[in-house]
Scaffold this motif. Structure first.
Motif, short mmCIF file in Angstrom:
data_model
loop_
_atom_site.label_atom_id
_atom_site.label_comp_id
_atom_site.label_asym_id
_atom_site.label_seq_id
_atom_site.Cartn_x
_atom_site.Cartn_y
_atom_site.Cartn_z
N ILE A 263 -6.10 -5.44 -4.81
CA ILE A 263 -5.41 -5.63 -6.08
C ILE A 263 -4.83 -7.03 -6.19
O ILE A 263 -4.63 -7.56 -7.29
CB ILE A 263 -4.31 -4.56 -6.26
CG1 ILE A 263 -3.98 -4.40 -7.76
CG2 ILE A 263 -3.08 -4.86 -5.43
CD1 ILE A 263 -3.12 -3.18 -8.05
N GLY A 264 -4.58 -7.67 -5.05
CA GLY A 264 -4.05 -9.02 -5.08
C GLY A 264 -4.99 -10.01 -5.75
O GLY A 264 -4.56 -10.94 -6.44
N ALA A 265 -6.30 -9.81 -5.55
CA ALA A 265 -7.28 -10.72 -6.17
C ALA A 265 -7.24 -10.59 -7.69
O ALA A 265 -7.38 -11.59 -8.42
CB ALA A 265 -8.68 -10.41 -5.65
N LEU A 266 -7.04 -9.37 -8.18
CA LEU A 266 -6.94 -9.17 -9.63
C LEU A 266 -5.69 -9.87 -10.17
O LEU A 266 -5.72 -10.50 -11.23
CB LEU A 266 -6.87 -7.68 -9.96
CG LEU A 266 -8.04 -6.81 -9.48
CD1 LEU A 266 -7.84 -5.37 -9.94
CD2 LEU A 266 -9.36 -7.36 -10.01
N ALA A 268 -4.15 -12.41 -8.84
CA ALA A 268 -4.33 -13.86 -8.75
C ALA A 268 -5.12 -14.39 -9.93
O ALA A 268 -4.79 -15.45 -10.50
CB ALA A 268 -5.04 -14.21 -7.44
N GLN A 269 -6.15 -13.68 -10.33
CA GLN A 269 -6.94 -14.10 -11.48
C GLN A 269 -6.10 -14.08 -12.76
O GLN A 269 -6.12 -15.04 -13.55
CB GLN A 269 -8.14 -13.18 -11.65
CG GLN A 269 -9.02 -13.53 -12.86
CD GLN A 269 -10.19 -12.58 -13.01
OE1 GLN A 269 -10.50 -11.81 -12.10
NE2 GLN A 269 -10.85 -12.62 -14.15
N ALA A 270 -5.33 -13.00 -12.95
CA ALA A 270 -4.49 -12.90 -14.14
C ALA A 270 -3.42 -13.99 -14.15
O ALA A 270 -3.12 -14.59 -15.19
CB ALA A 270 -3.85 -11.53 -14.21
N ALA A 275 -1.10 -19.21 -15.93
CA ALA A 275 -0.72 -20.60 -15.65
C ALA A 275 -1.48 -21.58 -16.54
O ALA A 275 -0.91 -22.57 -17.02
CB ALA A 275 -0.97 -20.92 -14.17
N ASP A 276 -2.76 -21.32 -16.75
CA ASP A 276 -3.54 -22.15 -17.68
C ASP A 276 -2.92 -22.13 -19.07
O ASP A 276 -2.82 -23.17 -19.75
CB ASP A 276 -4.99 -21.65 -17.74
CG ASP A 276 -5.88 -22.32 -16.73
OD1 ASP A 276 -5.65 -23.50 -16.42
OD2 ASP A 276 -6.81 -21.66 -16.24
#
Length: 375
Positions: A263-266, A268-270, A275-276
């Motif tokens: 779930i950490g990868a999800l 991180a993407q969000a 941040a963008d």
């Protein structure tokens, strides 16, 4: 049923208050008899070492005894030590004590100061820990739910559904090459499995639609091929995360562990996308990447979102009235102090690990999105 005792945002704000001679202890733990004993030994050693350090800094005997009493109360709490997960947080001061069992994998750390070091605790609270899971094979299927406060547990379904592939296709079996009405061989088996995947997908829509109608949580699918691909092709509205492998042999704790590992990868993407988005406001003064102006903006209530690397060591003092900071090795964790101030003022805080944010504006330590520019 294991329940994690995570603090709320309100708890974090309270924990962010000043406590002279505050001891913060983070411990990685394991929910096994050996793990429990190791956790007790490590915690006791950390408390002893912290008290010795405070004694050397001039803490009087009465305050030392007060900390010892609070530690003994935690030490004899059999419910705490009997329900450990992946991490344990112990907060001690002469006038205060608290502990939290966490599903997150946190690093061993002991800190002493006039504020508790909440960096890793903020990470645990602000990182999404909720998800659904589907385990499916031709032998049967189950829905699961994991949350920030509860390990993955099987969902009680509200309606009656086919229990397995044979039930879903009204056949005694779908295995082998025996004649099945007009369908036979591998092609016939594939058609029946596809029908089974459709039946299960419809059930998932019905059951999860009641709990998460806007499909905000991810759905982890534990299955082998071809069922895994068939479920993925059913256009379920939830974000699907494939976990290949035989689900029939998985225990609930293994399902929970697999979910939390991924779930950490999800997140991180969000968070990178967020941040963008914040970065688009840089030229108009609505984004900051330097700590000093972020601290001033936080105290002024101007920070709407604060993203920071909770593993970074930035210590010093912070003026609660002006937000002015002074760096000092013997100071408090400035990043978690700013995080608490942002929370107090109704902002959002996201604690990240190195490498998780891929946005162009991210310089590796802090980023703040503002409600309005500051002078």
């Amino acid at each position: 049923m294991i329940r994690y005792e995570l603090p709320s945002t309100g708890d974090l704000i309270k924990l962010g208050e000043s406590h002279p001679n505050a001891i913060t202890i983070y411990l990685p733990t394991a929910p096994t008899p050996t793990g429990r004993q190791q956790a007790v030994t490590a915690a006791k050693s950390a408390v002893d070492e912290a008290v010795r350090t405070l004694r050397g800094q001039g803490m009087n005997r009465a305050e030392q005894e007060a900390i010892r009493v609070r530690w003994e109360e935690i030490l004899v709490d059999t419910r705490l030590w009997g329900n450990l997960s992946n991490s344990l947080v112990i907060l001690l001061a002469p006038d205060f004590s608290e502990d939290f069992v966490l599903p997150n994998h946190l690093e061993a750390q002991t800190q002493i100061g006039d504020h508790f070091d909440l960096g890793q605790l903020v990470r645990a609270v602000t990182s999404p820990q909720a998800a659904f899971a589907l385990t499916i094979s031709s032998n049967g299927w189950n829905l699961w739910r994991a949350s920030a406060s509860q390990r993955a547990t099987e969902l009680e379904l509200g309606e009656e559904y086919a229990e397995d592939a044979a039930d879903a296709t009204n056949r005694m079996t779908i295995r082998g090459r025996k004649l099945l009405r007009r369908l036979s061989g591998d092609e016939g088996k594939k058609v029946l499995i596809e029908r089974y995947a459709q039946v299960v997908a419809d059930a998932v829509r019905t059951e999860l639609g009641k709990l998460d109608p806007h499909a905000t949580l991810p759905l982890f699918v534990f299955a082998t091929e071809p069922l895994l691909s068939m479920i993925q092709s059913e256009n379920l509205p939830w974000q699907l995360v494939a976990v290949p492998g035989a689900p029939d042999v998985l225990r609930p704790d293994e399902i929970d562990g697999a979910v939390r590992q991924r779930i950490g990868a999800l997140s991180a993407q969000a968070n990178s996308e967020l941040a963008d988005s914040i970065g688009h406001g840089f030229t108009s003064g609505l984004a900051l990447t330097d700590l000093a102006p972020i601290a001033r903006a936080a105290v002024a209530g101007a920070v709407s979102t604060f993203i920071y690397d909770f593993t970074a060591q930035v210590r010093g003092t912070l003026d609660d009235a002006t937000g002015a900071i002074v760096l000092a090795q013997d100071g408090v964790d400035l990043l978690s102090r700013i995080a608490v101030i942002v929370l107090q003022n109704g902002g959002e805080v996201i604690a990240v690990r190195p490498g998780e944010i891929k946005a162009e504006i991210w310089h590796g330590q802090v980023l703040a999105g503002l409600r309005h520019p500051i002078a």
